[in-house]
Design an enzyme around this catalytic site. Structure first.
Site, mmCIF file in Angstrom:
data_model
loop_
_atom_site.group_PDB
_atom_site.id
_atom_site.type_symbol
_atom_site.label_atom_id
_atom_site.label_comp_id
_atom_site.label_asym_id
_atom_site.label_seq_id
_atom_site.Cartn_x
_atom_site.Cartn_y
_atom_site.Cartn_z
ATOM 1 N N LYS A 59 0.820 -1.215 0.000
ATOM 2 C CA LYS A 59 0.000 0.000 0.000
ATOM 3 C C LYS A 59 0.862 1.276 0.000
ATOM 4 O O LYS A 59 0.509 2.244 -0.679
ATOM 5 C CB LYS A 59 -1.057 0.014 1.104
ATOM 6 N N ARG B 70 -8.613 0.806 9.800
ATOM 7 C CA ARG B 70 -8.111 -0.528 10.143
ATOM 8 C C ARG B 70 -9.216 -1.366 10.773
ATOM 9 O O ARG B 70 -9.014 -2.529 11.051
ATOM 10 C CB ARG B 70 -6.969 -0.441 11.165
ATOM 11 N N ARG C 262 12.856 -5.861 4.813
ATOM 12 C CA ARG C 262 12.559 -4.489 4.364
ATOM 13 C C ARG C 262 13.409 -3.428 5.044
ATOM 14 O O ARG C 262 13.593 -3.434 6.254
ATOM 15 C CB ARG C 262 11.077 -4.190 4.623
ATOM 16 N N ARG D 182 12.559 -0.347 10.135
ATOM 17 C CA ARG D 182 11.485 -0.033 11.084
ATOM 18 C C ARG D 182 11.546 -1.006 12.254
ATOM 19 O O ARG D 182 11.736 -2.204 12.056
ATOM 20 C CB ARG D 182 10.128 -0.160 10.391
ATOM 21 N N ARG E 98 0.876 -8.207 13.738
ATOM 22 C CA ARG E 98 0.272 -7.255 12.788
ATOM 23 C C ARG E 98 -0.633 -7.996 11.819
ATOM 24 O O ARG E 98 -1.703 -7.516 11.458
ATOM 25 C CB ARG E 98 1.385 -6.511 12.022
HETATM 26 P P1 AMP Z 1 1.724 0.794 8.945
HETATM 27 O O1 AMP Z 1 2.804 1.815 8.718
HETATM 28 O O2 AMP Z 1 0.461 1.108 8.184
HETATM 29 O O3 AMP Z 1 2.214 -0.623 8.723
HETATM 30 O O4 AMP Z 1 1.344 0.894 10.496
HETATM 31 C C1 AMP Z 1 2.283 0.612 11.512
HETATM 32 C C2 AMP Z 1 1.593 0.494 12.867
HETATM 33 O O5 AMP Z 1 0.954 1.748 13.180
HETATM 34 C C3 AMP Z 1 0.471 -0.535 12.945
HETATM 35 O O6 AMP Z 1 0.969 -1.841 13.217
HETATM 36 C C4 AMP Z 1 -0.354 0.024 14.105
HETATM 37 O O7 AMP Z 1 0.263 -0.245 15.353
HETATM 38 C C5 AMP Z 1 -0.277 1.530 13.873
HETATM 39 N N1 AMP Z 1 -1.379 2.036 13.001
HETATM 40 C C6 AMP Z 1 -1.276 2.532 11.738
HETATM 41 N N2 AMP Z 1 -2.473 2.919 11.275
HETATM 42 C C7 AMP Z 1 -3.357 2.650 12.258
HETATM 43 C C8 AMP Z 1 -4.761 2.818 12.400
HETATM 44 N N3 AMP Z 1 -5.515 3.318 11.406
HETATM 45 N N4 AMP Z 1 -5.338 2.445 13.576
HETATM 46 C C9 AMP Z 1 -4.603 1.960 14.602
HETATM 47 N N5 AMP Z 1 -3.283 1.763 14.539
HETATM 48 C C10 AMP Z 1 -2.650 2.104 13.381
#
Ligand code: AMP
Length: 215
Positions: free
Chosen positions: A13, A88, A127, A162, A173
């Site tokens: 994404k 989410r 990554r 990360r 996740r």
């Molecule tokens: P991402 O960068 O999208 O993989 O998000 C990394 C982490 O941020 C996730 O594993 C969650 O802990 C948190 N996170 C990101 N977006 C959301 C969301 N919309 N709601 C809750 N937690 C989020």
């Protein structure tokens, strides 16, 4: 034009968002990036966000909703937005709908990306990302190695790993995705705006997405 992605971790994404935003002049709003910035604050809230992200669980809806409302309500010169990482869960989707109604906006496309568990795991474990331009690389897949280790090919910034990109956190996740986010597929299917995009190759996926938007 406003776009949402539904996808498990590392399904692409972020990569697709960057390609699409440049082509259609859209604002790229990554809730993960917003939270990573908030997590750097040495405050109780910053520490709480950091710990939840490192565990691989969702950050509280109230925190994320506040960040999003600020972002979507502010003036923008773009032709629309891409939400990368939001919603989410169904509660976040309902909240988004109410907020967009208030702002006289709507979601036009929800793109659902997927890949099998082992592919996603390998992408996460290998990554590395560029914190400046968002480009991603994979140290375990030769084709996606950066030319110079630890340096972004595109903007020459140092690459980082990360802290939540490891095997244990990936499992949480992914489980969180299955429990919380998968119901969103039916939710948006019922609204007739869901498009499932198949494929593992980023350029192919991008072409399929642009075909849908342009036609
Ligand atoms: P991402 O960068 O999208 O993989 O998000 C990394 C982490 O941020 C996730 O594993 C969650 O802990 C948190 N996170 C990101 N977006 C959301 C969301 N919309 N709601 C809750 N937690 C989020």
């Amino acid at each position: 034009m406003n776009i949402i992605f539904i996808a498990p971790p590392a399904a692409g994404k972020g990569t697709q968002s960057i390609k699409i935003k440049n082509n259609y002049n859209l604002e790229h709003i990554s809730t993960g990036d917003l939270l990573r910035i908030a997590a750097e604050d040495n405050t109780p809230l910053g520490k709480k966000i950091k710990s939840m992200m490192e565990k691989g669980v969702l950050v509280n809806d109230e925190i994320i909703i506040e960040l999003l409302e600020k972002k979507l309500s502010s003036e923008s010169n773009y032709q629309g937005f891409i939400l990368d990482g939001y919603p989410r869960n169904i509660k976040q989707a309902d909240y988004l709908e109410a907020l967009l109604n208030k702002l006289n906006k709507k979601i036009n496309y929800v793109f659902y990306l997927n890949a099998d568990y082992e592919t996603l795991k390998q992408r996460i474990v290998g990554r590395v990302v560029c914190p400046a331009c968002g480009a991603t690389y994979n140290l375990l897949v030769k084709e996606y190695n950066p030319i110079k280790e630890d340096v972004c090919d595109k903007c020459h910034h140092s690459l980082i790993k990360r802290s939540d990109d490891n095997e244990n956190t990936f499992k949480n996740r992914y489980d969180s995705y299955l429990t919380n986010s998968l119901p969103l597929i039916e939710y948006y299917k019922n609204k007739n705006i869901l498009y499932e995009i198949k494929g593992n190759n980023a350029n192919e996926v991008y072409e399929r997405i642009t075909n849908i938007i342009d036609n």
